[in-house]
Design a protein around this motif. Structure first.
Motif, PDB file in Angstrom:
ATOM      1  N   VAL A  75      42.891  36.482  45.195  1.00  0.00           N
ATOM      2  CA  VAL A  75      43.501  37.713  44.677  1.00  0.00           C
ATOM      3  C   VAL A  75      44.884  37.900  45.294  1.00  0.00           C
ATOM      4  O   VAL A  75      45.054  37.715  46.511  1.00  0.00           O
ATOM      5  N   ARG A  76      45.834  38.260  44.470  1.00  0.00           N
ATOM      6  CA  ARG A  76      47.170  38.630  44.949  1.00  0.00           C
ATOM      7  C   ARG A  76      47.136  40.114  45.289  1.00  0.00           C
ATOM      8  O   ARG A  76      47.049  40.962  44.399  1.00  0.00           O
ATOM      9  N   LYS A  77      47.171  40.441  46.565  1.00  0.00           N
ATOM     10  CA  LYS A  77      47.067  41.830  47.003  1.00  0.00           C
ATOM     11  C   LYS A  77      48.341  42.610  46.657  1.00  0.00           C
ATOM     12  O   LYS A  77      49.393  42.005  46.392  1.00  0.00           O
ATOM     13  N   PRO A  78      48.273  43.940  46.679  1.00  0.00           N
ATOM     14  CA  PRO A  78      49.463  44.750  46.362  1.00  0.00           C
ATOM     15  C   PRO A  78      50.669  44.438  47.242  1.00  0.00           C
ATOM     16  O   PRO A  78      51.815  44.595  46.808  1.00  0.00           O
ATOM     17  N   GLY A  86      51.533  41.529  48.159  1.00  0.00           N
ATOM     18  CA  GLY A  86      52.045  40.207  47.799  1.00  0.00           C
ATOM     19  C   GLY A  86      51.313  39.042  48.430  1.00  0.00           C
ATOM     20  O   GLY A  86      51.472  37.898  47.995  1.00  0.00           O
ATOM     21  N   ASP A  87      50.514  39.292  49.460  1.00  0.00           N
ATOM     22  CA  ASP A  87      49.761  38.217  50.104  1.00  0.00           C
ATOM     23  C   ASP A  87      48.592  37.775  49.218  1.00  0.00           C
ATOM     24  O   ASP A  87      48.081  38.555  48.405  1.00  0.00           O
ATOM     25  N   ILE A  88      48.151  36.533  49.416  1.00  0.00           N
ATOM     26  CA  ILE A  88      46.985  36.006  48.698  1.00  0.00           C
ATOM     27  C   ILE A  88      45.793  36.006  49.649  1.00  0.00           C
ATOM     28  O   ILE A  88      45.880  35.483  50.767  1.00  0.00           O
ATOM     29  N   VAL A  89      44.690  36.601  49.222  1.00  0.00           N
ATOM     30  CA  VAL A  89      43.455  36.569  49.995  1.00  0.00           C
ATOM     31  C   VAL A  89      42.421  35.772  49.212  1.00  0.00           C
ATOM     32  O   VAL A  89      42.333  35.879  47.994  1.00  0.00           O
ATOM     33  N   VAL A  90      41.673  34.916  49.904  1.00  0.00           N
ATOM     34  CA  VAL A  90      40.654  34.079  49.255  1.00  0.00           C
ATOM     35  C   VAL A  90      39.312  34.318  49.941  1.00  0.00           C
ATOM     36  O   VAL A  90      39.194  34.168  51.159  1.00  0.00           O
ATOM     37  N   ASP A  91      38.319  34.696  49.158  1.00  0.00           N
ATOM     38  CA  ASP A  91      36.974  34.946  49.668  1.00  0.00           C
ATOM     39  C   ASP A  91      36.040  33.872  49.120  1.00  0.00           C
ATOM     40  O   ASP A  91      35.934  33.696  47.907  1.00  0.00           O
ATOM     41  N   VAL A  92      35.361  33.148  50.013  1.00  0.00           N
ATOM     42  CA  VAL A  92      34.482  32.049  49.616  1.00  0.00           C
ATOM     43  C   VAL A  92      33.032  32.436  49.879  1.00  0.00           C
ATOM     44  O   VAL A  92      32.705  32.947  50.959  1.00  0.00           O
ATOM     45  N   LYS A  93      32.168  32.185  48.895  1.00  0.00           N
ATOM     46  CA  LYS A  93      30.745  32.496  49.040  1.00  0.00           C
ATOM     47  C   LYS A  93      29.891  31.356  48.504  1.00  0.00           C
ATOM     48  O   LYS A  93      30.337  30.567  47.668  1.00  0.00           O
ATOM     49  N   ASP A  94      28.654  31.304  48.995  1.00  0.00           N
ATOM     50  CA  ASP A  94      27.672  30.318  48.514  1.00  0.00           C
ATOM     51  C   ASP A  94      26.686  31.011  47.589  1.00  0.00           C
ATOM     52  O   ASP A  94      26.280  32.148  47.856  1.00  0.00           O
ATOM     53  N   ARG A  95      26.296  30.330  46.524  1.00  0.00           N
ATOM     54  CA  ARG A  95      25.285  30.863  45.616  1.00  0.00           C
ATOM     55  C   ARG A  95      24.617  29.704  44.884  1.00  0.00           C
ATOM     56  O   ARG A  95      25.298  28.890  44.241  1.00  0.00           O
TER      57      ARG A  95
END
Length: 330
Positions: free
Chosen positions: A27-30, A32-41
Protein backbone atom coordinates in the motif's frame (compact mmCIF):
# COMPACT_ATOMS: atom_id res chain seq x y z
CA UNK A 1 4.61 -17.38 -21.69
CA UNK A 2 5.62 -19.52 -18.68
CA UNK A 3 3.13 -20.03 -15.84
CA UNK A 4 4.42 -18.51 -12.57
CA UNK A 5 1.55 -19.32 -10.20
CA UNK A 6 1.32 -15.78 -8.80
CA UNK A 7 -1.88 -13.76 -8.85
CA UNK A 8 -3.48 -10.90 -7.01
CA UNK A 9 -5.92 -8.05 -6.94
CA UNK A 10 -5.97 -4.28 -6.62
CA UNK A 11 -6.86 -2.71 -3.27
CA UNK A 12 -7.13 0.91 -2.11
CA UNK A 13 -3.90 2.62 -3.24
CA UNK A 14 -2.17 -0.71 -3.47
CA UNK A 15 -2.00 -4.32 -4.60
CA UNK A 16 -2.28 -7.77 -3.05
CA UNK A 17 -0.08 -10.46 -4.55
CA UNK A 18 -0.42 -14.14 -3.71
CA UNK A 19 1.90 -17.08 -4.26
CA UNK A 20 1.25 -20.50 -2.74
CA UNK A 21 0.53 -20.15 0.97
CA UNK A 22 1.69 -16.53 1.20
CA UNK A 23 0.12 -13.26 0.23
CA UNK A 24 1.41 -9.71 0.54
CA UNK A 25 -0.45 -6.41 0.50
CA UNK A 26 1.55 -3.41 -0.70
CA UNK A 27 0.00 0.00 0.00
CA UNK A 28 1.17 3.51 -0.81
CA UNK A 29 0.49 5.38 2.44
CA UNK A 30 -0.73 9.01 2.50
CA UNK A 31 2.83 10.15 3.36
CA UNK A 32 4.14 8.47 0.18
CA UNK A 33 5.92 5.53 1.81
CA UNK A 34 5.19 1.94 0.73
CA UNK A 35 4.19 -0.54 3.43
CA UNK A 36 4.05 -4.29 2.72
CA UNK A 37 2.22 -6.75 4.97
CA UNK A 38 2.92 -10.47 4.44
CA UNK A 39 0.68 -13.24 5.76
CA UNK A 40 0.37 -17.02 5.48
CA UNK A 41 -2.89 -18.72 4.55
CA UNK A 42 -3.53 -22.29 3.47
CA UNK A 43 -6.06 -22.19 0.57
CA UNK A 44 -9.46 -23.80 1.14
CA UNK A 45 -8.74 -26.17 -1.76
CA UNK A 46 -5.85 -27.67 0.24
CA UNK A 47 -7.73 -28.06 3.51
CA UNK A 48 -9.83 -31.00 2.33
CA UNK A 49 -9.73 -33.51 -0.48
CA UNK A 50 -13.28 -32.62 -1.52
CA UNK A 51 -12.54 -28.89 -1.89
CA UNK A 52 -9.64 -29.71 -4.19
CA UNK A 53 -11.61 -31.85 -6.64
CA UNK A 54 -11.90 -30.64 -10.27
CA UNK A 55 -15.10 -28.62 -10.89
CA UNK A 56 -15.50 -28.29 -7.10
CA UNK A 57 -12.30 -26.34 -6.43
CA UNK A 58 -13.55 -23.43 -8.53
CA UNK A 59 -16.31 -22.67 -6.01
CA UNK A 60 -13.93 -22.82 -3.05
CA UNK A 61 -11.32 -20.76 -4.91
CA UNK A 62 -13.93 -18.09 -5.59
CA UNK A 63 -14.94 -18.07 -1.90
CA UNK A 64 -11.27 -17.84 -0.96
CA UNK A 65 -10.84 -14.84 -3.24
CA UNK A 66 -13.78 -13.08 -1.60
CA UNK A 67 -12.48 -13.71 1.93
CA UNK A 68 -8.89 -12.68 1.23
CA UNK A 69 -10.02 -9.84 -1.02
CA UNK A 70 -12.26 -8.25 1.61
CA UNK A 71 -9.62 -8.66 4.31
CA UNK A 72 -6.87 -7.03 2.24
CA UNK A 73 -9.23 -4.29 1.07
CA UNK A 74 -10.06 -3.36 4.67
CA UNK A 75 -6.36 -3.43 5.55
CA UNK A 76 -5.53 -0.97 2.77
CA UNK A 77 -8.48 1.25 3.70
CA UNK A 78 -7.27 1.49 7.31
CA UNK A 79 -4.39 3.77 6.28
CA UNK A 80 -6.82 6.26 4.78
CA UNK A 81 -9.33 6.02 7.61
CA UNK A 82 -6.56 7.01 10.03
CA UNK A 83 -5.72 9.94 7.77
CA UNK A 84 -9.20 11.43 7.98
CA UNK A 85 -8.48 13.11 11.33
CA UNK A 86 -9.46 12.69 14.93
CA UNK A 87 -13.20 13.10 14.51
CA UNK A 88 -15.40 12.00 17.39
CA UNK A 89 -17.21 8.71 16.59
CA UNK A 90 -21.01 8.96 16.26
CA UNK A 91 -23.51 7.16 18.46
CA UNK A 92 -23.93 4.33 15.95
CA UNK A 93 -20.16 3.78 15.74
CA UNK A 94 -19.89 3.75 19.54
CA UNK A 95 -22.75 1.24 19.75
CA UNK A 96 -21.06 -1.03 17.20
CA UNK A 97 -17.75 -0.92 19.08
CA UNK A 98 -19.48 -1.62 22.39
CA UNK A 99 -21.59 -4.47 20.96
CA UNK A 100 -19.00 -6.33 18.90
CA UNK A 101 -15.69 -5.22 20.43
CA UNK A 102 -12.68 -6.89 18.79
CA UNK A 103 -14.98 -8.77 16.39
CA UNK A 104 -16.25 -5.55 14.80
CA UNK A 105 -13.94 -5.78 11.77
CA UNK A 106 -15.05 -9.35 11.00
CA UNK A 107 -18.72 -8.36 11.40
CA UNK A 108 -18.29 -5.42 9.01
CA UNK A 109 -16.45 -7.63 6.50
CA UNK A 110 -19.17 -10.31 6.64
CA UNK A 111 -21.97 -7.76 6.24
CA UNK A 112 -20.14 -6.14 3.33
CA UNK A 113 -19.75 -9.50 1.57
CA UNK A 114 -23.43 -10.41 2.10
CA UNK A 115 -24.54 -7.00 0.83
CA UNK A 116 -22.26 -7.28 -2.22
CA UNK A 117 -23.63 -10.75 -3.05
CA UNK A 118 -27.24 -9.51 -2.78
CA UNK A 119 -26.53 -6.52 -5.04
CA UNK A 120 -24.80 -8.79 -7.57
CA UNK A 121 -27.76 -11.20 -7.59
CA UNK A 122 -30.23 -8.36 -8.17
CA UNK A 123 -28.16 -6.68 -10.90
CA UNK A 124 -26.81 -9.67 -12.79
CA UNK A 125 -29.50 -12.30 -12.22
CA UNK A 126 -32.88 -10.82 -11.36
CA UNK A 127 -32.70 -7.71 -13.58
CA UNK A 128 -31.70 -9.46 -16.87
CA UNK A 129 -34.20 -12.26 -16.11
CA UNK A 130 -37.00 -9.72 -15.59
CA UNK A 131 -36.16 -7.81 -18.77
CA UNK A 132 -35.91 -11.08 -20.72
CA UNK A 133 -39.32 -12.11 -19.32
CA UNK A 134 -40.84 -8.98 -20.81
CA UNK A 135 -39.16 -9.60 -24.20
CA UNK A 136 -40.36 -13.23 -24.16
CA UNK A 137 -43.88 -12.00 -24.93
CA UNK A 138 -42.64 -11.14 -28.42
CA UNK A 139 -40.03 -13.91 -28.93
CA UNK A 140 -41.33 -17.44 -28.18
CA UNK A 141 -38.02 -19.26 -28.73
CA UNK A 142 -36.53 -20.43 -25.41
CA UNK A 143 -33.10 -20.94 -26.96
CA UNK A 144 -33.04 -17.40 -28.34
CA UNK A 145 -34.26 -16.05 -25.00
CA UNK A 146 -31.35 -17.74 -23.20
CA UNK A 147 -28.96 -15.94 -25.55
CA UNK A 148 -30.79 -12.62 -25.09
CA UNK A 149 -30.72 -13.00 -21.30
CA UNK A 150 -26.96 -13.66 -21.44
CA UNK A 151 -26.39 -10.63 -23.66
CA UNK A 152 -28.43 -8.49 -21.26
CA UNK A 153 -26.31 -9.74 -18.35
CA UNK A 154 -23.10 -8.79 -20.17
CA UNK A 155 -24.56 -5.39 -21.14
CA UNK A 156 -25.58 -4.65 -17.54
CA UNK A 157 -22.09 -5.64 -16.39
CA UNK A 158 -20.48 -3.26 -18.92
CA UNK A 159 -22.81 -0.40 -17.93
CA UNK A 160 -22.09 -1.04 -14.25
CA UNK A 161 -18.30 -0.99 -14.79
CA UNK A 162 -18.59 2.17 -16.91
CA UNK A 163 -20.59 3.95 -14.21
CA UNK A 164 -18.42 3.01 -11.23
CA UNK A 165 -15.23 3.81 -13.15
CA UNK A 166 -16.29 7.47 -13.32
CA UNK A 167 -15.23 7.97 -9.67
CA UNK A 168 -11.60 8.93 -9.05
CA UNK A 169 -11.01 6.19 -6.47
CA UNK A 170 -12.21 3.42 -8.82
CA UNK A 171 -10.11 4.83 -11.68
CA UNK A 172 -7.02 4.61 -9.48
CA UNK A 173 -7.98 1.07 -8.39
CA UNK A 174 -8.23 0.05 -12.05
CA UNK A 175 -4.77 1.55 -12.61
CA UNK A 176 -3.38 -0.57 -9.77
CA UNK A 177 -5.19 -3.54 -11.36
CA UNK A 178 -3.24 -2.80 -14.54
CA UNK A 179 0.02 -2.66 -12.56
CA UNK A 180 -0.74 -6.10 -11.07
CA UNK A 181 -1.21 -7.65 -14.53
CA UNK A 182 1.83 -5.89 -15.94
CA UNK A 183 4.07 -7.29 -13.19
CA UNK A 184 2.89 -10.84 -13.81
CA UNK A 185 3.24 -10.50 -17.59
CA UNK A 186 6.72 -9.02 -17.17
CA UNK A 187 7.84 -12.01 -15.11
CA UNK A 188 6.13 -14.64 -17.29
CA UNK A 189 7.88 -13.35 -20.42
CA UNK A 190 11.31 -13.55 -18.79
CA UNK A 191 11.97 -9.85 -18.19
CA UNK A 192 13.81 -8.63 -15.08
CA UNK A 193 11.29 -7.06 -12.71
CA UNK A 194 11.86 -3.31 -12.80
CA UNK A 195 9.66 -0.26 -13.43
CA UNK A 196 10.61 0.21 -17.09
CA UNK A 197 10.09 -3.46 -17.99
CA UNK A 198 6.75 -3.61 -16.17
CA UNK A 199 5.56 -0.37 -17.79
CA UNK A 200 5.87 -1.77 -21.35
CA UNK A 201 4.25 -5.13 -20.48
CA UNK A 202 0.58 -5.85 -21.23
CA UNK A 203 -2.13 -4.85 -18.75
CA UNK A 204 -4.31 -7.81 -19.82
CA UNK A 205 -3.84 -11.33 -18.48
CA UNK A 206 -5.76 -14.56 -19.13
CA UNK A 207 -6.02 -15.51 -15.44
CA UNK A 208 -7.79 -12.29 -14.44
CA UNK A 209 -10.98 -12.35 -12.35
CA UNK A 210 -12.68 -10.21 -14.99
CA UNK A 211 -12.09 -12.99 -17.51
CA UNK A 212 -13.56 -15.46 -15.01
CA UNK A 213 -16.78 -13.42 -14.76
CA UNK A 214 -17.08 -13.19 -18.55
CA UNK A 215 -16.55 -16.96 -18.89
CA UNK A 216 -19.24 -17.53 -16.24
CA UNK A 217 -21.67 -15.42 -18.28
CA UNK A 218 -20.89 -17.23 -21.54
CA UNK A 219 -21.10 -20.72 -20.04
CA UNK A 220 -24.32 -19.65 -18.29
CA UNK A 221 -25.85 -18.95 -21.70
CA UNK A 222 -24.99 -22.49 -22.83
CA UNK A 223 -26.42 -24.04 -19.66
CA UNK A 224 -29.72 -22.18 -19.82
CA UNK A 225 -30.24 -23.01 -23.47
CA UNK A 226 -31.06 -26.54 -22.31
CA UNK A 227 -32.28 -25.96 -18.72
CA UNK A 228 -35.63 -24.20 -19.00
CA UNK A 229 -38.50 -23.24 -16.69
CA UNK A 230 -41.68 -21.38 -17.58
CA UNK A 231 -42.14 -19.91 -14.10
CA UNK A 232 -40.02 -16.76 -13.51
CA UNK A 233 -39.34 -17.66 -9.87
CA UNK A 234 -38.13 -21.13 -10.84
CA UNK A 235 -35.89 -19.61 -13.50
CA UNK A 236 -34.37 -17.25 -10.92
CA UNK A 237 -33.83 -20.08 -8.43
CA UNK A 238 -32.23 -22.22 -11.15
CA UNK A 239 -29.73 -19.41 -11.83
CA UNK A 240 -28.71 -19.39 -8.17
CA UNK A 241 -28.63 -23.17 -7.72
CA UNK A 242 -26.59 -23.77 -10.87
CA UNK A 243 -24.16 -20.90 -10.27
CA UNK A 244 -21.65 -23.11 -8.37
CA UNK A 245 -21.72 -25.62 -11.25
CA UNK A 246 -21.17 -22.89 -13.83
CA UNK A 247 -18.42 -21.33 -11.68
CA UNK A 248 -16.73 -24.72 -11.36
CA UNK A 249 -16.69 -25.27 -15.13
CA UNK A 250 -15.52 -21.68 -15.73
CA UNK A 251 -12.68 -22.06 -13.24
CA UNK A 252 -11.40 -25.19 -14.98
CA UNK A 253 -11.34 -23.36 -18.31
CA UNK A 254 -9.51 -20.38 -16.77
CA UNK A 255 -7.05 -22.77 -15.15
CA UNK A 256 -6.28 -24.34 -18.53
CA UNK A 257 -6.08 -20.94 -20.23
CA UNK A 258 -3.58 -19.68 -17.66
CA UNK A 259 -1.24 -22.61 -18.33
CA UNK A 260 -1.73 -23.02 -22.08
CA UNK A 261 -0.66 -20.81 -24.95
CA UNK A 262 -2.22 -22.11 -28.15
CA UNK A 263 -4.44 -20.54 -30.78
CA UNK A 264 -7.70 -22.20 -29.69
CA UNK A 265 -7.37 -21.34 -26.00
CA UNK A 266 -6.21 -17.80 -26.84
CA UNK A 267 -9.22 -17.28 -29.12
CA UNK A 268 -11.64 -18.52 -26.43
CA UNK A 269 -9.95 -16.21 -23.93
CA UNK A 270 -10.36 -13.10 -26.08
CA UNK A 271 -13.79 -11.95 -24.74
CA UNK A 272 -12.41 -11.86 -21.21
CA UNK A 273 -9.29 -10.04 -22.37
CA UNK A 274 -11.44 -7.46 -24.18
CA UNK A 275 -13.48 -6.87 -21.03
CA UNK A 276 -10.26 -6.17 -19.13
CA UNK A 277 -10.04 -3.02 -21.23
CA UNK A 278 -12.74 -1.70 -18.86
CA UNK A 279 -11.33 -2.96 -15.55
CA UNK A 280 -7.62 -2.22 -16.08
CA UNK A 281 -5.97 1.11 -16.84
CA UNK A 282 -2.39 2.13 -17.51
CA UNK A 283 -0.65 2.73 -14.15
CA UNK A 284 1.94 5.38 -13.35
CA UNK A 285 5.44 4.50 -12.17
CA UNK A 286 4.58 5.01 -8.48
CA UNK A 287 1.85 2.34 -8.75
CA UNK A 288 4.24 -0.05 -10.48
CA UNK A 289 6.68 0.40 -7.58
CA UNK A 290 3.96 -0.75 -5.15
CA UNK A 291 3.19 -3.78 -7.33
CA UNK A 292 6.86 -4.77 -7.51
CA UNK A 293 7.20 -4.47 -3.71
CA UNK A 294 4.19 -6.78 -3.22
CA UNK A 295 5.50 -9.34 -5.74
CA UNK A 296 9.00 -9.46 -4.28
CA UNK A 297 7.60 -10.08 -0.78
CA UNK A 298 6.14 -13.46 -1.83
CA UNK A 299 7.91 -14.50 -5.04
CA UNK A 300 11.57 -14.99 -5.97
CA UNK A 301 11.32 -13.86 -9.57
CA UNK A 302 15.08 -14.08 -10.14
CA UNK A 303 15.16 -17.79 -9.30
CA UNK A 304 12.01 -18.35 -11.39
CA UNK A 305 13.61 -16.69 -14.42
CA UNK A 306 16.88 -18.58 -14.00
CA UNK A 307 14.92 -21.85 -14.10
CA UNK A 308 12.45 -20.95 -16.86
CA UNK A 309 14.40 -18.47 -19.03
CA UNK A 310 18.06 -19.61 -18.95
CA UNK A 311 18.60 -18.05 -22.39
CA UNK A 312 16.91 -14.76 -21.55
CA UNK A 313 13.40 -13.42 -22.31
CA UNK A 314 11.09 -15.13 -24.83
CA UNK A 315 10.44 -13.53 -28.23
CA UNK A 316 7.78 -11.13 -26.97
CA UNK A 317 9.93 -10.37 -23.94
CA UNK A 318 12.87 -9.40 -26.19
CA UNK A 319 10.67 -6.96 -28.11
CA UNK A 320 9.38 -5.50 -24.86
CA UNK A 321 12.93 -5.20 -23.55
CA UNK A 322 13.82 -3.04 -26.56
CA UNK A 323 10.81 -0.82 -25.80
CA UNK A 324 11.82 -0.62 -22.14
CA UNK A 325 15.36 0.45 -23.05
CA UNK A 326 13.93 3.17 -25.29
CA UNK A 327 11.63 4.32 -22.48
CA UNK A 328 14.55 4.44 -20.04
CA UNK A 329 16.68 6.56 -22.41
CA UNK A 330 13.76 8.93 -22.98
Amino acid sequence: MKYSGIGGQAVIEGIMMRNGHKYAVGVRKPDGDIVVDVKDRIPLTERSAFAGLPFVRGVFSFAESLIVGMSTLMYSASFYEDDEGDEEPGRFELWLEKTFGDKLEKVIMTCSMVFAVIIAMVLFMWLPLTIAGFIKRFIPSDTLMAVIEGILRVAIFIIYIKLVSQTEDIKRTFMYHGAEHKCINCIEHGLPLCVDNVAVSSKEHKRCGTSFLVIVMIIGILFFMVIRFDNVLYRFISRIVLLPVIAGVSYEFLRIAGRTDNAVVNALSRPGMWMQGLTTKEPDDSMIEVAIAAVEAVFDWEEYERENFPDGPDELGKRLLTEAEGRHKA
